[in-house]
Design a protein around this motif. Structure first.
Motif: not given
Length: 243
Positions: A2-10, A85, A88
């Protein structure tokens, strides 16, 4: 992965929800509610100054509320998000959905398995009665799922902590901390990545909450001193215990 940016946003979204509920709980707190905590305990601990008593009782109340909020509004939705996630982009992704029965938060279905997962905060969440209830809920779901012809895996996943065995006396699997998050994501270090993703959000939220907590402390202290502190400045413990 899972990409860092996606995890941080969530994580940022979930922390915003978490703190909104923390603020709501704090704003609704009254002296009457606060004084329902065990008065004998705080006298035994030597909380003889009014400010110390209010501070200790207030923090205990907030802490117990936080654990519940964190389990319901952070770990549970994060577990669902992580499981979805992680699937995917896979050639044969598993189906991830809300659990099909009471007591099950997440269902992960592959070609050969059906994983029914109950998400809990920490490993001390159960007493013996609630553990029996969780096992009964899994049994009911298993009976309904037999027609699928798949291996049924009932799992209790704990957001943090350790447990040494994957299975206990019952058929219910228990996975805590690193093992639980690795099950959902396939990443051995995901449990560490959750903490790292909080870095940009936690300090700002915490400072605002600390300010609100100090204001609530002072308001409750004033009210407490009017009703439960004598002219000598000492707590009237008889009045506190009688209340």
């Amino acid at each position: 992965m899972i990409a860092d940016a996606i995890l941080e946003q969530k994580v940022g979204e979930l922390l915003a929800t978490l703190y909104a509920k923390r603020f709501a709980k704090l704003n609704a707190l009254t002296l009457s509610t606060l004084l329902k905590k065990n008065p004998y305990l705080y006298r035994a601990l030597g909380a003889n100054r009014a400010t110390d008593f209010i501070e200790q009782v207030l923090l205990a109340r907030v802490s117990s509320s936080d654990e519940t909020i964190f389990g319901n509004d952070f770990f549970e939705p994060l577990a669902m998000f992580a499981a979805q996630q992680a699937q995917q982009g896979l050639p044969s992704p598993a189906s991830v959905s809300v659990g099909a029965g009471a007591g099950q938060d997440i269902a992960i279905e592959t070609a050969s398995e059906y994983l029914a997962i109950a998400v809990k905060s920490g490993t001390n969440i159960f007493n013996s009665q609630s553990e029996k209830g969780q096992s009964a809920e899994f049994s009911q779901l298993q009976s309904r799922m037999r027609k699928l012809g798949k291996m049924f895996r009932p799992i209790i996943g704990y957001g943090y902590g350790r447990n040494s065995a994957s299975k206990q006396a019952s058929s219910v699997e228990r996975m805590a901390g690193q093992r639980f998050w690795a099950l959902l994501t396939g990443e051995d270090d995901f449990y560490l990545r959750i903490s790292r993703a909080m870095e940009n959000f936690a300090s700002d939220h915490a400072s605002k909450f600390k300010s609100a907590l100090d204001t609530k402390h002072d308001a409750l202290l004033r009210e407490f001193m009017i009703s439960f502190v004598g002219e000598d400045g000492l707590i009237n413990w008889d009045a506190v215990v009688a209340f």
